[in-house]
Design an enzyme around this catalytic site. Structure first.
Site, PDB file in Angstrom:
ATOM      1  N   TYR A 469       0.807  -1.233   0.000  1.00  0.00           N
ATOM      2  CA  TYR A 469       0.000   0.000   0.000  1.00  0.00           C
ATOM      3  C   TYR A 469       0.838   1.280   0.000  1.00  0.00           C
ATOM      4  O   TYR A 469       0.443   2.276   0.591  1.00  0.00           O
ATOM      5  CB  TYR A 469      -0.975   0.014   1.194  1.00  0.00           C
ATOM      6  CG  TYR A 469      -1.561  -1.337   1.533  1.00  0.00           C
ATOM      7  CD1 TYR A 469      -2.339  -2.021   0.602  1.00  0.00           C
ATOM      8  CD2 TYR A 469      -1.331  -1.930   2.765  1.00  0.00           C
ATOM      9  CE1 TYR A 469      -2.867  -3.272   0.900  1.00  0.00           C
ATOM     10  CE2 TYR A 469      -1.856  -3.182   3.071  1.00  0.00           C
ATOM     11  CZ  TYR A 469      -2.623  -3.845   2.133  1.00  0.00           C
ATOM     12  OH  TYR A 469      -3.138  -5.078   2.426  1.00  0.00           O
ATOM     13  N   HIS A 470       1.952   1.277  -0.706  1.00  0.00           N
ATOM     14  CA  HIS A 470       2.824   2.458  -0.695  1.00  0.00           C
ATOM     15  C   HIS A 470       3.227   2.919  -2.094  1.00  0.00           C
ATOM     16  O   HIS A 470       4.415   3.101  -2.388  1.00  0.00           O
ATOM     17  CB  HIS A 470       4.093   2.162   0.131  1.00  0.00           C
ATOM     18  CG  HIS A 470       3.816   1.764   1.535  1.00  0.00           C
ATOM     19  ND1 HIS A 470       4.606   0.885   2.241  1.00  0.00           N
ATOM     20  CD2 HIS A 470       2.813   2.118   2.382  1.00  0.00           C
ATOM     21  CE1 HIS A 470       4.118   0.706   3.454  1.00  0.00           C
ATOM     22  NE2 HIS A 470       3.028   1.450   3.566  1.00  0.00           N
ATOM     23  N   PRO A 471       2.271   3.155  -3.000  1.00  0.00           N
ATOM     24  CA  PRO A 471       2.637   3.648  -4.339  1.00  0.00           C
ATOM     25  C   PRO A 471       3.115   5.102  -4.277  1.00  0.00           C
ATOM     26  O   PRO A 471       2.491   5.937  -3.621  1.00  0.00           O
ATOM     27  CB  PRO A 471       1.328   3.527  -5.122  1.00  0.00           C
ATOM     28  CG  PRO A 471       0.251   3.663  -4.083  1.00  0.00           C
ATOM     29  CD  PRO A 471       0.803   3.000  -2.849  1.00  0.00           C
TER      30      PRO A 471
END
Length: 547
Positions: A469-471
């Site tokens: 969840y870290h784009p």
């Protein structure tokens, strides 16, 4: 609200946008409008830390994006949950407070981004923070963002940390301090038993300011640009199309997917792609939507009989949760205050590596496909995350309708080196989870695979790994001589006046850790940049008036 005029318009009320709106509106002579496509953050699922488990696998306050099929994941589509409410993903995430490694920010500066070294961004981390535990040169007190330790943690966290130590990862209580490497209980953005999102920290206390306007349910369609200057935005609310004018600046804070999407819909981006979609090219910036980087993450889970120390689907577990809900409502204490992801570690894949390149996140429950697959009974899980992937992807338009999905391509495992490092991490994780400290609690492995079988382990990774969840990175910060740069070191869009991007999309490279805290830091630093630019404009105007 159509045709209203503000000094600053901020698009996106996420981790950076909330900070920016609060800081800019500190000046009562400045008018600020904050637009958010999602709704208000009133749901108990937002404020109760345990509520993240209900939002993650669903569309509750969640864009719930999908990627295009990933070759590196055996053709699977990846899942990309992103917050859709005030606070953005800081209102839906696991609340882990992680800054990244000092090296990350020094690296940003080495790429030509003056002012972004660790020593220069540390004051902004500290300015944002009120740390209940640590009070030293690395931490702040009195800031809006509350950082606390776990208040209702599983006893199995101690087992996990003991096993980490046994496997060569020493105890390090403060991974945000002098040294990142080690095992620990996670610090978290929780205050008095409630989530401390960017909205709760920065927006809620200041929402009554007469110079701050917050509009929810507002989907921004494009930035209005005249003569290479951003002059306002067009947005849709309740079926009506409305416009707002910006006297000073428009700021995009819509994240790694939303910000490049808005730039391209506004004619700013790769010229060939824009023409292909029938969009008039305002500014050819090839880097818009490129340089997408994301943390690829692999989970192993085990069943357990330790029901009181884990979350799960059982009669006893259900009764405990019901009791805990009433306890939380009345006292803001108990099991509902758990972030579920409670302990972890940073470590190196090999002794030759200079800084940690792998991260562990231990969870007091079974994690299976982002909690979208239901498993009855109780268990625990652990994530292993590749911190600095070499693989880079892109975010492109599928259609010109801002309501339509995007072509999100993280391009996982395009670099074979990424798989090699994650394999080493997965082996280490399994050694930790199957070592003697866990003997009394460990039962069956949810997806059995041996750490001694590289081919089987790689196949399981390709079959089940996905985002942590870290784009970031799709509006890359960099100097003009970097053809893929979208914004400069002041976060101003190259070639377009009065337009900035302030969010995780500006990161030239992915940080070695979770991204919420760095995005809040980016908001703090950008606010000072914008204030400084405004003062300089006033000073210049006064000098010209005197002449």
């Amino acid at each position: 609200m159509s045709n209203a005029v503000f000094d600053y318009i901020i698009v996106g009320a996420g981790s950076s946008g909330c900070v920016l709106a609060a800081r800019l509106s500190e000046n009562p002579d400045i008018s600020v409008c904050l637009l958010e496509a999602g709704g208000p953050d009133t749901s108990p699922l937002v404020h109760a830390p345990l509520g993240a488990a209900a939002m993650l696998p669903t569309k509750i306050n969640n864009w719930a994006f999908e990627t295009v099929p990933q070759k590196g994941l055996n053709g699977r589509k990846g899942y990309q949950p992103r917050g859709k409410t005030l606070g953005g993903s800081s209102s839906t995430n696991a609340m882990l407070y992680v800054r990244g490694h000092q090296w990350d920010f020094d690296y940003w500066q080495s790429l030509g981004n003056k002012g972004w070294s660790y020593n220069e961004v540390l004051p902004y981390f500290k300015k944002a923070e009120h740390n209940e535990v640590f009070n030293d040169e690395f931490h702040g007190q009195g800031g809006p963002l509350n950082v606390s330790n776990e208040t209702h943690a599983s006893k199995l966290n101690n087992v996990f940390i003991d096993s980490c130590i046994k496997n060569g990862i020493p105890l390090n209580p403060d991974y945000n301090g002098a040294t990142q490497e080690g095992s620990f209980m996670y610090q978290r953005t929780v205050v008095n038993g409630e989530r401390c999102s960017a909205a709760k920290a920065y927006l809620t206390p200041n929402i009554s300011r007469p110079n701050l306007t917050v509009i929810t349910g507002a989907l921004t369609e494009k930035v209005l640009i005249e003569n290479d200057r951003a002059v306002g935005v067009r947005y849709k609310k309740d079926g009506a199309t409305l416009t707002l004018a910006a006297q000073r600046e428009v700021v995009l804070s819509s994240g790694a997917f939303g910000s490049p999407q808005l730039l391209m819909l506004s004619g700013v981006g790769p010229a060939d792609h824009l023409r292909e979609k029938g969009i008039d090219v305002v500014k050819n910036l090839p880097g818009v939507g490129k340089n997408l980087q994301d943390h690829i993450d692999y989970v192993q889970a085990f069943t357990t009989d330790s029901q009181s120390d884990t979350f799960g689907i059982s009669i006893r577990g259900g009764i405990e949760i019901l009791k805990s809900i009433f306890q939380w409502k009345k006292h803001r204490t108990g099991k509902v205050t758990s972030t579920i992801a409670e302990s972890g570690a940073f470590f190196k894949s090999s002794p030759e590596v200079s800084i940690p390149d792998l991260q562990l996140v231990w969870v007091a429950g079974i994690v299976d496909d982002h909690a979208r697959k239901i498993n009855f009974g109780h268990g625990y899980s652990c994530h292993i995350t590749l911190l600095r992937p070499n693989s880079k992807g892109s975010v492109m338009l599928d259609t010109t309708n801002p309501e339509d999905s995007l072509l999100i391509d993280p391009n996982y495992f395009d670099s074979l080196n990424d798989m090699e490092i994650l394999l080493q991490g997965a082996k280490k994780m399994q050694r930790i989870l199957t070592d003697t400290p866990f003997d009394k609690s460990r039962k069956k492995m949810l997806y059995p695979v041996s750490k001694n079988d590289d081919a089987a382990l790689e196949l399981d990774i390709r079959n089940r790994a996905d985002t942590q969840y870290h784009p970031v990175g799709t509006c890359k910060m960099g100097p003009l001589n970097d053809e893929m740069a979208v914004v400069d070191e002041e976060l101003r869009v190259h070639g377009i006046n009065s337009l900035r991007v302030v969010d995780g999309s500006i990161m030239p490279s992915l940080v070695g850790g979770n991204t919420n805290a760095p995005c809040i830091m980016i908001g703090e630093k950008a606010a000072d940049m914008i204030k400084s630019a405004a003062l300089q404009q006033v000073s210049t105007a006064e000098q010209e008036a005197c002449v």
